[in-house]
Design a protein around this motif. Structure first.
Motif, PDB file in Angstrom:
ATOM      1  N   LYS A  85      18.721 111.611 -12.462  1.00 15.94           N
ATOM      2  CA  LYS A  85      18.942 110.300 -11.600  1.00 15.94           C
ATOM      3  C   LYS A  85      18.305 109.227 -11.992  1.00 15.94           C
ATOM      4  O   LYS A  85      18.638 108.111 -11.953  1.00 15.94           O
ATOM      5  N   VAL A  86      16.746 109.273 -11.694  1.00  8.29           N
ATOM      6  CA  VAL A  86      16.100 108.448 -12.140  1.00  8.29           C
ATOM      7  C   VAL A  86      16.125 107.785 -13.375  1.00  8.29           C
ATOM      8  O   VAL A  86      15.752 106.627 -13.560  1.00  8.29           O
ATOM      9  N   LYS A  87      16.023 108.552 -14.447  1.00  8.33           N
ATOM     10  CA  LYS A  87      16.514 108.242 -15.676  1.00  8.33           C
ATOM     11  C   LYS A  87      17.554 107.294 -15.866  1.00  8.33           C
ATOM     12  O   LYS A  87      17.551 106.318 -16.417  1.00  8.33           O
ATOM     13  N   ILE A  88      18.748 107.564 -15.246  1.00  5.83           N
ATOM     14  CA  ILE A  88      20.063 107.092 -15.170  1.00  5.83           C
ATOM     15  C   ILE A  88      19.722 105.437 -14.430  1.00  5.83           C
ATOM     16  O   ILE A  88      20.220 104.516 -14.948  1.00  5.83           O
ATOM     17  N   ALA A  89      19.126 105.519 -13.397  1.00  7.99           N
ATOM     18  CA  ALA A  89      18.866 104.308 -12.926  1.00  7.99           C
ATOM     19  C   ALA A  89      17.814 103.280 -13.419  1.00  7.99           C
ATOM     20  O   ALA A  89      17.991 102.149 -13.751  1.00  7.99           O
ATOM     21  N   GLY A  90      16.819 103.926 -14.307  1.00  4.79           N
ATOM     22  CA  GLY A  90      15.921 103.224 -15.115  1.00  4.79           C
ATOM     23  C   GLY A  90      16.603 102.494 -16.447  1.00  4.79           C
ATOM     24  O   GLY A  90      16.603 101.436 -16.738  1.00  4.79           O
ATOM     25  N   PHE A  91      17.684 103.246 -17.003  1.00  4.29           N
ATOM     26  CA  PHE A  91      18.586 102.859 -18.036  1.00  4.29           C
ATOM     27  C   PHE A  91      19.496 101.611 -17.329  1.00  4.29           C
ATOM     28  O   PHE A  91      19.557 100.592 -18.234  1.00  4.29           O
ATOM     29  N   ILE A  92      19.892 101.704 -16.382  1.00  2.61           N
ATOM     30  CA  ILE A  92      20.659 100.920 -15.724  1.00  2.61           C
ATOM     31  C   ILE A  92      19.970  99.490 -15.437  1.00  2.61           C
ATOM     32  O   ILE A  92      20.363  98.214 -15.649  1.00  2.61           O
ATOM     33  N   ALA A  93      18.471  99.629 -15.013  1.00  2.00           N
ATOM     34  CA  ALA A  93      17.607  98.496 -14.661  1.00  2.00           C
ATOM     35  C   ALA A  93      17.334  97.850 -16.231  1.00  2.00           C
ATOM     36  O   ALA A  93      17.331  96.570 -16.321  1.00  2.00           O
ATOM     37  N   LEU A  94      17.221  98.532 -17.190  1.00  2.00           N
ATOM     38  CA  LEU A  94      16.721  98.216 -18.517  1.00  2.00           C
ATOM     39  C   LEU A  94      17.935  97.291 -19.150  1.00  2.00           C
ATOM     40  O   LEU A  94      17.647  96.271 -19.642  1.00  2.00           O
ATOM     41  N   GLY A  95      18.971  97.805 -18.753  1.00  2.00           N
ATOM     42  CA  GLY A  95      20.397  96.978 -19.365  1.00  2.00           C
ATOM     43  C   GLY A  95      20.414  95.868 -18.710  1.00  2.00           C
ATOM     44  O   GLY A  95      20.527  94.710 -19.348  1.00  2.00           O
ATOM     45  N   ALA A  96      20.326  95.752 -17.245  1.00  2.00           N
ATOM     46  CA  ALA A  96      20.304  94.655 -16.638  1.00  2.00           C
ATOM     47  C   ALA A  96      19.202  93.674 -16.887  1.00  2.00           C
ATOM     48  O   ALA A  96      19.472  92.283 -17.124  1.00  2.00           O
ATOM     49  N   GLY A  97      18.085  94.168 -17.251  1.00  2.89           N
ATOM     50  CA  GLY A  97      17.087  92.939 -17.496  1.00  2.89           C
ATOM     51  C   GLY A  97      17.353  92.620 -18.914  1.00  2.89           C
ATOM     52  O   GLY A  97      16.809  91.395 -19.172  1.00  2.89           O
ATOM     53  N   ALA A  98      17.898  93.444 -19.777  1.00  2.00           N
ATOM     54  CA  ALA A  98      18.111  92.972 -21.155  1.00  2.00           C
ATOM     55  C   ALA A  98      19.197  92.042 -20.847  1.00  2.00           C
ATOM     56  O   ALA A  98      19.004  90.622 -21.724  1.00  2.00           O
ATOM     57  N   GLY A  99      20.274  91.939 -20.302  1.00  2.00           N
ATOM     58  CA  GLY A  99      21.241  91.140 -20.051  1.00  2.00           C
ATOM     59  C   GLY A  99      20.582  89.686 -19.444  1.00  2.00           C
ATOM     60  O   GLY A  99      21.108  88.543 -19.908  1.00  2.00           O
ATOM     61  N   ALA A 100      19.709  89.743 -18.534  1.00  2.00           N
ATOM     62  CA  ALA A 100      19.094  88.713 -17.775  1.00  2.00           C
ATOM     63  C   ALA A 100      18.449  87.911 -18.885  1.00  2.00           C
ATOM     64  O   ALA A 100      18.393  86.784 -18.949  1.00  2.00           O
ATOM     65  N   ALA A 101      17.578  88.601 -19.609  1.00  2.00           N
ATOM     66  CA  ALA A 101      16.692  87.935 -20.578  1.00  2.00           C
ATOM     67  C   ALA A 101      17.773  87.303 -21.577  1.00  2.00           C
ATOM     68  O   ALA A 101      17.378  86.157 -22.141  1.00  2.00           O
ATOM     69  N   LEU A 102      18.634  87.865 -22.059  1.00  2.00           N
ATOM     70  CA  LEU A 102      19.524  87.164 -23.101  1.00  2.00           C
ATOM     71  C   LEU A 102      20.180  86.052 -22.485  1.00  2.00           C
ATOM     72  O   LEU A 102      20.437  85.106 -23.117  1.00  2.00           O
ATOM     73  N   THR A 103      20.653  85.976 -21.175  1.00  2.00           N
ATOM     74  CA  THR A 103      21.225  84.726 -20.614  1.00  2.00           C
ATOM     75  C   THR A 103      20.312  83.760 -20.531  1.00  2.00           C
ATOM     76  O   THR A 103      20.439  82.566 -20.573  1.00  2.00           O
ATOM     77  N   TYR A 104      18.962  84.198 -20.164  1.00  2.00           N
ATOM     78  CA  TYR A 104      17.774  83.146 -19.934  1.00  2.00           C
ATOM     79  C   TYR A 104      17.580  82.447 -21.302  1.00  2.00           C
ATOM     80  O   TYR A 104      17.608  81.278 -21.605  1.00  2.00           O
ATOM     81  N   LEU A 105      17.550  83.204 -22.480  1.00  2.00           N
ATOM     82  CA  LEU A 105      17.318  82.820 -23.852  1.00  2.00           C
ATOM     83  C   LEU A 105      18.460  82.049 -24.678  1.00  2.00           C
ATOM     84  O   LEU A 105      18.300  80.789 -25.266  1.00  2.00           O
ATOM     85  N   MET A 106      19.791  82.094 -23.946  1.00  2.00           N
ATOM     86  CA  MET A 106      20.947  81.643 -24.483  1.00  2.00           C
ATOM     87  C   MET A 106      20.731  80.090 -23.830  1.00  2.00           C
ATOM     88  O   MET A 106      21.333  78.910 -24.382  1.00  2.00           O
ATOM     89  N   GLY A 107      20.071  79.779 -22.461  1.00  2.00           N
ATOM     90  CA  GLY A 107      19.906  78.630 -22.152  1.00  2.00           C
ATOM     91  C   GLY A 107      19.206  77.325 -22.830  1.00  2.00           C
ATOM     92  O   GLY A 107      19.054  76.487 -23.029  1.00  2.00           O
ATOM     93  N   PHE A 108      18.214  78.084 -23.595  1.00  2.00           N
ATOM     94  CA  PHE A 108      17.209  77.093 -24.548  1.00  2.00           C
ATOM     95  C   PHE A 108      17.971  77.042 -25.762  1.00  2.00           C
ATOM     96  O   PHE A 108      17.891  75.958 -26.283  1.00  2.00           O
TER      97      PHE A 108
END
Length: 86
Positions: A61-84
């Motif tokens: 369960k911790v591994k699954i939650a970690g992968f979800i958090a990493l995916g959300a972080g990657a999505g947020a980072a791409l959205t932030y970079l797309m603004g530039f």
């Protein structure tokens, strides 16, 4: 391993479930002459609609939650970079 040859086997092929093709019941020797044996086997087969849920350990369960958090972080980072870029 073959433990006994004198067993009665009841096979239900019409399970009504998309998961199970057929169900095999091994009948106790004292109940082989029971008139409602087939009805009981079909009733049990109808109760089995889906396979049991997979029980996950705490680590899984911790591994699954970690992968979800990493995916959300990657999505947020791409959205932030797309603004530039735009």
């Amino acid at each position: 391993m073959l433990k006994g040859v004198n067993r009665q086997i009841l096979e239900v092929t019409n399970t009504g479930s998309p998961y199970f093709e057929k169900i095999i019941f091994f009948v106790k020797a004292e109940h082989t002459a029971s008139p409602d044996l087939k009805k009981e086997a079909e009733a049990l087969a109808l109760k089995m609609k889906k396979p049991p849920k997979v029980k996950r350990t705490f680590i899984q369960k911790v591994k699954i939650a970690g992968f979800i958090a990493l995916g959300a972080g990657a999505g947020a980072a791409l959205t932030y970079l797309m603004g530039f870029i735009a």
